[in-house]
Design a protein around this motif. Sequence first.
Motif, short mmCIF file in Angstrom:
data_model
loop_
_atom_site.label_atom_id
_atom_site.label_comp_id
_atom_site.label_asym_id
_atom_site.label_seq_id
_atom_site.Cartn_x
_atom_site.Cartn_y
_atom_site.Cartn_z
N THR A 5 4.02 -2.69 0.06
CA THR A 5 4.07 -1.60 -1.51
C THR A 5 4.30 -0.44 -0.83
O THR A 5 4.13 0.16 -0.11
N ILE A 6 5.82 -0.32 -1.53
CA ILE A 6 6.13 1.49 -1.44
C ILE A 6 5.70 2.39 -2.77
O ILE A 6 6.03 1.93 -3.88
N THR A 7 4.95 2.92 -2.18
CA THR A 7 4.34 3.90 -3.24
C THR A 7 5.33 5.08 -3.67
O THR A 7 6.42 5.93 -2.99
N ALA A 9 4.06 8.39 -3.81
CA ALA A 9 4.01 9.19 -2.62
C ALA A 9 5.06 9.15 -0.81
O ALA A 9 5.51 9.88 -0.35
N GLN A 10 5.34 7.82 -0.62
CA GLN A 10 5.85 7.43 0.19
C GLN A 10 7.67 7.33 -0.17
O GLN A 10 8.40 7.85 0.72
N LEU A 11 8.04 7.33 -1.32
CA LEU A 11 9.33 7.41 -1.71
C LEU A 11 9.67 8.94 -1.17
O LEU A 11 10.91 8.98 -1.17
N SER A 12 8.62 10.16 -1.53
CA SER A 12 8.75 11.26 -2.09
C SER A 12 8.49 11.75 -0.56
O SER A 12 9.97 12.60 -0.40
N GLU A 13 7.78 11.22 0.37
CA GLU A 13 7.95 11.26 1.58
C GLU A 13 9.72 11.53 2.36
O GLU A 13 10.28 11.89 3.38
N ALA A 14 9.87 10.02 1.55
CA ALA A 14 11.24 9.24 2.35
C ALA A 14 12.12 10.68 1.52
O ALA A 14 13.18 11.06 2.85
N VAL A 15 12.49 11.48 0.69
CA VAL A 15 13.48 11.96 0.24
C VAL A 15 12.95 14.01 0.72
O VAL A 15 14.48 13.91 1.25
N TYR A 16 12.17 13.78 1.24
CA TYR A 16 11.48 14.83 2.42
C TYR A 16 11.77 15.11 3.46
O TYR A 16 12.62 15.97 4.09
N GLN A 17 12.11 14.10 3.82
CA GLN A 17 12.93 13.71 5.67
C GLN A 17 14.35 13.88 5.78
O GLN A 17 14.70 14.09 6.42
#
Length: 105
Positions: A5-7, A9-17
């Motif tokens: 499951t993608i959360t 927080a993980q989506l936000s981290e992906a945008v950050y990176q």
Amino acid sequence: MSGKTITRAQLSEAVYQEVGLSRNESADLLEMVLNEMSEALVEGDTVKISSFGSFSVREKGERVGRNPKTGEEVPILPRRVLVFRPSQLLKARINDGAVGSQING
């Protein structure tokens, strides 16, 4: 299938990176996008994301259901349900590029 499951927080981290915004800015951007989508759906609009799919709200009418334990008929009230229709491109990616594997899908 991994069942992962993608959360949020993980989506936000992906945008950050990927984009290079700060973590706070990335989280805010994600929140704004999700809020816009939510508001549009609440208003009854369709949210279409190119190469991904469409989200829409469908009205379901009242119908008669049945209690499986007692067999008693029970009215099911009208309601609105969220519907997601994936794009052909997303379907193809999910099916490892097997384009045309579904007819009229």
